[in-house]
Design an enzyme around this catalytic site. Structure first.
Site, short mmCIF file in Angstrom:
data_model
loop_
_atom_site.label_atom_id
_atom_site.label_comp_id
_atom_site.label_asym_id
_atom_site.label_seq_id
_atom_site.Cartn_x
_atom_site.Cartn_y
_atom_site.Cartn_z
N ASP A 166 11.50 -2.78 5.54
CA ASP A 166 11.76 -2.51 4.12
C ASP A 166 12.25 -1.08 3.89
OD1 ASP A 166 10.59 -5.07 3.64
OD2 ASP A 166 8.62 -4.14 3.63
N GLY A 242 0.40 -13.99 1.06
CA GLY A 242 -0.03 -15.26 0.53
C GLY A 242 -0.79 -15.21 -0.77
N ASN A 278 4.80 -12.30 -8.75
CA ASN A 278 4.15 -11.47 -7.75
C ASN A 278 4.71 -10.06 -7.82
OD1 ASN A 278 2.47 -10.79 -5.63
ND2 ASN A 278 3.80 -11.64 -4.04
N ALA A 279 3.85 -9.09 -8.11
CA ALA A 279 4.29 -7.71 -8.33
C ALA A 279 4.38 -6.94 -7.02
CB ALA A 279 3.34 -7.01 -9.30
N ILE A 280 5.41 -7.27 -6.23
CA ILE A 280 5.74 -6.48 -5.04
C ILE A 280 7.25 -6.29 -5.00
CG2 ILE A 280 3.75 -7.39 -3.78
CD1 ILE A 280 5.76 -8.95 -2.02
N ASP A 281 7.73 -5.58 -3.98
CA ASP A 281 9.16 -5.38 -3.75
C ASP A 281 9.86 -4.71 -4.93
OD1 ASP A 281 8.56 -6.64 -1.44
OD2 ASP A 281 9.79 -8.40 -1.78
N PHE A 299 8.68 -14.61 -4.14
CA PHE A 299 8.22 -15.99 -4.23
C PHE A 299 7.69 -16.28 -5.64
CE2 PHE A 299 8.98 -15.49 0.12
CZ PHE A 299 8.99 -16.73 0.74
N TRP A 300 6.67 -17.11 -5.78
CA TRP A 300 6.15 -17.52 -7.07
C TRP A 300 7.31 -17.91 -8.01
CZ3 TRP A 300 2.85 -15.38 -3.80
CH2 TRP A 300 1.52 -15.81 -3.86
N GLU A 331 13.05 -12.98 -2.64
CA GLU A 331 12.32 -11.73 -2.86
C GLU A 331 13.22 -10.54 -2.59
OE1 GLU A 331 8.97 -11.69 -0.25
OE2 GLU A 331 10.14 -12.02 1.56
#
Length: 446
Positions: A166, A242, A278-281, A299-300, A331
């Protein structure tokens, strides 16, 4: 997991970047020995006549040597030696003088190029696509050359490039800084984009708020570095695989190099437990009015966009969806503005399984930051659309989590890929990136 590359401060030309790609060339004349592999090099127009006598070829596939050939000029014409659909003599439309050919050049040809004194849209030069001989090929030569821009390639990186996942990049002064997933968020620096060295970490310990909001994570994910308002802004994610019990944090610093400057952590910006996302990236993009926005998601229900204040805090009520897939496997968003369009890059499918990773980099674009983003065929990214930018090769698997860097007039694609020759180790990758006539990105790599 993904990262981001900020382009707003990277406006200086590269002074030390060695990007020369040598094209194959031989020493023969009209029927000279075949040269080595070569891709087109940048066209060079030199003085010289468009017409002139050339040597007769020795016969080629589907055509006889002689004095003719469709569209050929003075000389003895005919099919070039080892040529497929090319002419000997002095060239014509897409026909080579001398002994050129497609993918198998003898003498001075190359793919669709001319030796001798040139033809319409072709040139003599020093290279050829896949097989050049003599002094022919796409490149400098005897007449104007059309469409001979070099293809983008991946840079040959060295130094501390293994274990990078990343990557996100920014330039300050003469140094490029790459931030990547890991304990404390690892930092690497380079003066030329090629040779990289470890340069510590953002945090000596995980910020205290993470344990209570998310849990005892062993690494911070997908950092995003950008610059506005006189500060460097670093966004990062804390989560577990996950689960969408995730948060995006925010830290700032005045200078990346000044010893008196330190990172100041501001805590969580957005958390996602109990939501359908999903609170990433994270990735920050500055719009045409100078307003910062945060794009994120994994995802999600897909990728989300929300407005930030000039201090980098979220603006309530501005969350919107910009991309999703029926399989949910999308994502690592990255948005960049070029011309009249915003380009949304995303990683499809599965990361983080070494050489078995199926990550690929996709793109869509929109005239508005909030979308709708569509691919080359007009398919909406909200409906699973996306045009392919980069996929796996035999060695480099699962390229993804990308961002773009602009340095002067040059563009680069920064991402990670898994090296099948090194037990699937994640590795920093940087490739040239160009834009086609339709305004779509084309990346070297993987």
């Amino acid at each position: 997991m993904r990262s981001r590359v900020d382009t707003t401060t990277s406006t200086g030309a590269l002074s030390a970047l060695a990007l020369t790609v040598m094209s194959g060339c031989g020493t023969g004349g009209d029927t000279g020995a075949q040269g080595g592999d070569g891709r087109p090099v940048a066209a060079t127009v030199s003085s010289g006549p468009w017409e002139g006598a050339g040597s007769a070829g020795g016969g080629g596939e589907g055509a006889a040597a002689g004095t003719g050939g469709a569209g050929t000029s003075a000389g003895s014409g005919g099919a070039g030696t080892d040529g497929m659909g090319t002419a000997a003599g002095t060239g014509g439309m897409d026909a080579a003088a001398g002994s050129g050919g497609m993918d198998a050049a003898a003498g001075t040809g190359g793919m669709g190029t001319s030796a001798g004194t040139g033809g319409m849209g072709t040139s003599a030069g020093t290279g050829g696509m896949d097989a050049a001989a003599g002094s022919g090929g796409a490149g400098g030569g005897g007449g104007p050359s059309i469409g001979t821009d070099p293809l983008p390639v991946a840079l040959a990186l060295s130094g501390d490039i293994q274990g990078v996942h990343d990557p996100s990049i920014v330039r300050e002064g003469e140094l490029y800084h790459v931030f990547s997933t890991g304990p404390g968020i690892a930092i690497r620096t380079s003066a030329d984009l090629v040779h990289w060295s470890l340069a510590g970490a953002v945090f000596s310990a995980t910020p205290e708020w993470v344990a209570s909001a998310v849990g005892a994570v062993d690494a911070l994910w997908a950092p995003d570095i950008s610059y506005w308002g006189g500060l460097y802004h670093l966004y990062y994610a804390a989560s577990f695989f996950g689960t969408n019990r995730s948060c995006i944090g925010h830290a700032t610093r005045g200078s990346l190099q000044a010893p008196e400057s330190r990172w100041l952590d501001h805590g969580a910006v957005v958390c996602s437990e109990g939501t359908d996302y999903n609170a990433i990236d994270p990735n920050v993009v500055i719009d045409e009015r100078g307003t910062p926005w945060l794009v994120f998601g994994s995802f999600w229900s897909g990728l989300k966009l929300m407005q930030l204040t000039l201090a980098g805090a979220p603006v309530a009520g501005t969350l919107t969806s910009i991309a999703s897939r029926p399989s949910t496997a999308i994502e690592a968003p990255f948005i960049v503005r070029r011309g009249e369009h915003y380009y949304l890059f995303a990683s499809f499918d599965t990361c983080c399984t070494g050489a078995s990773s199926t990550y690929k980099i996709m793109v869509g674009r929109s005239e508005a930051l909030a979308g709708p983003y569509v691919d080359r065929l007009g398919n909406r990214m909200l409906d699973g659309g996306g045009s392919r930018v980069l996929t796996s090769s035999a060695r480099w698997r699962g390229p993804g989590s990308n961002g773009l860097l602009r340095a002067g007039e040059s563009w680069y694609n920064i991402y990670h890929s898994y090296d099948a020759d090194a037990d699937g180790m994640s590795v920093l990758r940087i490739a040239e990136l160009s834009w086609d006539t339709g305004g779509w990105p084309e990346s070297g790599g993987p």
